[in-house]
Structure formats: structure tokens, C-alpha cells
Design a protein around this motif. Structure first.
Motif, mmCIF file in Angstrom:
data_model
loop_
_atom_site.group_PDB
_atom_site.id
_atom_site.type_symbol
_atom_site.label_atom_id
_atom_site.label_comp_id
_atom_site.label_asym_id
_atom_site.label_seq_id
_atom_site.Cartn_x
_atom_site.Cartn_y
_atom_site.Cartn_z
ATOM 1 N N ARG A 1 5.197 5.247 9.997
ATOM 2 C CA ARG A 1 6.647 5.127 9.994
ATOM 3 C C ARG A 1 7.283 6.469 10.304
ATOM 4 O O ARG A 1 6.797 7.519 9.887
ATOM 5 C CB ARG A 1 7.118 4.638 8.630
ATOM 6 N N ASN B 1 3.756 13.722 1.533
ATOM 7 C CA ASN B 1 3.902 12.280 1.392
ATOM 8 C C ASN B 1 5.201 11.844 2.068
ATOM 9 O O ASN B 1 6.243 12.436 1.844
ATOM 10 C CB ASN B 1 3.926 11.905 -0.097
ATOM 11 N N GLU C 1 10.884 1.410 1.194
ATOM 12 C CA GLU C 1 9.715 0.529 1.051
ATOM 13 C C GLU C 1 10.057 -0.721 0.254
ATOM 14 O O GLU C 1 9.674 -1.824 0.625
ATOM 15 C CB GLU C 1 8.556 1.276 0.372
ATOM 16 N N VAL D 1 6.465 8.572 1.948
ATOM 17 C CA VAL D 1 6.929 7.297 1.404
ATOM 18 C C VAL D 1 8.308 7.476 0.787
ATOM 19 O O VAL D 1 8.510 8.308 -0.080
ATOM 20 C CB VAL D 1 5.943 6.750 0.348
ATOM 21 N N LYS E 1 0.763 9.035 4.318
ATOM 22 C CA LYS E 1 1.756 8.763 5.357
ATOM 23 C C LYS E 1 2.113 7.280 5.331
ATOM 24 O O LYS E 1 1.239 6.416 5.411
ATOM 25 C CB LYS E 1 1.219 9.125 6.752
ATOM 26 N N ALA E 2 3.405 6.993 5.209
ATOM 27 C CA ALA E 2 3.882 5.605 5.172
ATOM 28 C C ALA E 2 3.618 4.925 6.505
ATOM 29 O O ALA E 2 3.768 5.525 7.568
ATOM 30 C CB ALA E 2 5.366 5.579 4.836
ATOM 31 N N ARG E 3 3.218 3.653 6.439
ATOM 32 C CA ARG E 3 2.930 2.865 7.636
ATOM 33 C C ARG E 3 3.723 1.576 7.602
ATOM 34 O O ARG E 3 4.209 1.158 6.558
ATOM 35 C CB ARG E 3 1.431 2.556 7.714
ATOM 36 N N ASP E 4 3.827 0.941 8.753
ATOM 37 C CA ASP E 4 4.491 -0.356 8.852
ATOM 38 C C ASP E 4 3.887 -1.108 10.030
ATOM 39 O O ASP E 4 3.253 -0.520 10.897
ATOM 40 C CB ASP E 4 6.000 -0.188 9.040
ATOM 41 N N SER F 1 0.833 -1.206 0.000
ATOM 42 C CA SER F 1 0.000 0.000 0.000
ATOM 43 C C SER F 1 0.863 1.249 0.000
ATOM 44 O O SER F 1 0.558 2.228 -0.684
ATOM 45 C CB SER F 1 -0.919 -0.004 1.221
ATOM 46 N N ASN F 2 1.952 1.219 0.768
ATOM 47 C CA ASN F 2 2.887 2.350 0.771
ATOM 48 C C ASN F 2 3.463 2.574 -0.622
ATOM 49 O O ASN F 2 3.519 3.709 -1.110
ATOM 50 C CB ASN F 2 4.024 2.119 1.762
ATOM 51 N N ASN G 1 1.009 4.055 -3.070
ATOM 52 C CA ASN G 1 0.655 5.443 -2.790
ATOM 53 C C ASN G 1 1.868 6.361 -2.713
ATOM 54 O O ASN G 1 1.800 7.430 -2.100
ATOM 55 C CB ASN G 1 -0.140 5.526 -1.489
#
Length: 132
Positions: free
Chosen positions: A82, A93, A100, A95, A39-42, A28-29, A32
Motif C-alpha cells: 500500500r 511500519n 485498515e 500500517v 509493510k501494509a499490503r492490499d 494481517s495488516n 501486524n
């Protein structure tokens, strides 16, 4: 004598679910990467594994038959934003494609490794059942 799969398979059955969820989040990161404000997630792997192995909040799936195993699903509480390690490009953004892609590749390798461990566990159980 009944086989206890928790003892037979160890932690590897839980790592697959956590790593699969992490693959979803990382992909998803990547998808996008050009979305303004994304916003990047983990996945917080340690807390997700602790929850999965504690049985209080493991991997939850819909149980359609009374003989099915009751697993608990990795909830969104283990998915965190993240920490940014690059300057803002102006669109909000966070990312970093290199990070990633690297994390996705490492997660894929670890997923394959967990599958290999499970295969060896099942192979051992097959041998024991056959009496090889």
C-alpha cells in the motif's frame, strides 16, 4: 439442458474469492500494526477480478475428484504494498490502523452484499427448477 453456472451466477462467484483474500490481507495488516518494519499490503481488486473472470488465472483449488469444478486461486501477484499516507513513525511500519479498519469494514460489507446477490441467484434457480 445443463446449467452453466458462469452464466447463471455471473461475476458474484468470483467476487467472493477476491474479497475473502482481501479480508486475509487486511487482517494481517491489522495483526501486524505494531511489528517493526511491517509493510501494509492490499489486494489490487481490479486485476484480481480480471484474472478470476478470464479463466486464465482464476481461483485455484485442489481438485480431489474429477467431477469437481476447477477454480483458480487468487495468487500473491495481486497483493501489492500500500502507498503510505502517513509519516514514518521511526520503526518502518506502514500500517495505518484507521485506514485498515475502515477498509476491512468496507470489504466485509461488500462480501456480505456479494453473498446476498448469490443467494438471490440461487433462489431464482430454485424457483425455476420447482416451477414456482
Amino acid at each position: 439442458m445443463a446449467i452453466n453456472f458462469d452464466n447463471a451466477l455471473g461475476v458474484h462467484q468470483y467476487t467472493l474469492g477476491v474479497r475473502a483474500k482481501r479480508a486475509e490481507v487486511l487482517s494481517s495488516n491489522i495483526a501486524n500494526a505494531n511489528t517493526p518494519g511491517f509493510k501494509a499490503r492490499d489486494v489490487d481488486f481490479a486485476s484480481a477480478m480480471q484474472a478470476a473472470t478470464s479463466r486464465q488465472q482464476g481461483l485455484s483449488m485442489t481438485k480431489s475428484h474429477e467431477k469437481h469444478f476447477d477454480l483458480t486461486a487468487l495468487s500473491q501477484q495481486h497483493v501489492k504494498f500500500r502507498v503510505v499516507n502517513q509519516p514514518d513513525t521511526g520503526d518502518g511500519n506502514t500500517v495505518d490502523m484507521q485506514q485498515e479498519q475502515s477498509a476491512f469494514m468496507q470489504n466485509s460489507l461488500e462480501y456480505q452484499m456479494s453473498l446476498g446477490f448469490l443467494e438471490s441467484k440461487f433462489s431464482g434457480m430454485r424457483k425455476a427448477l420447482r416451477g414456482d
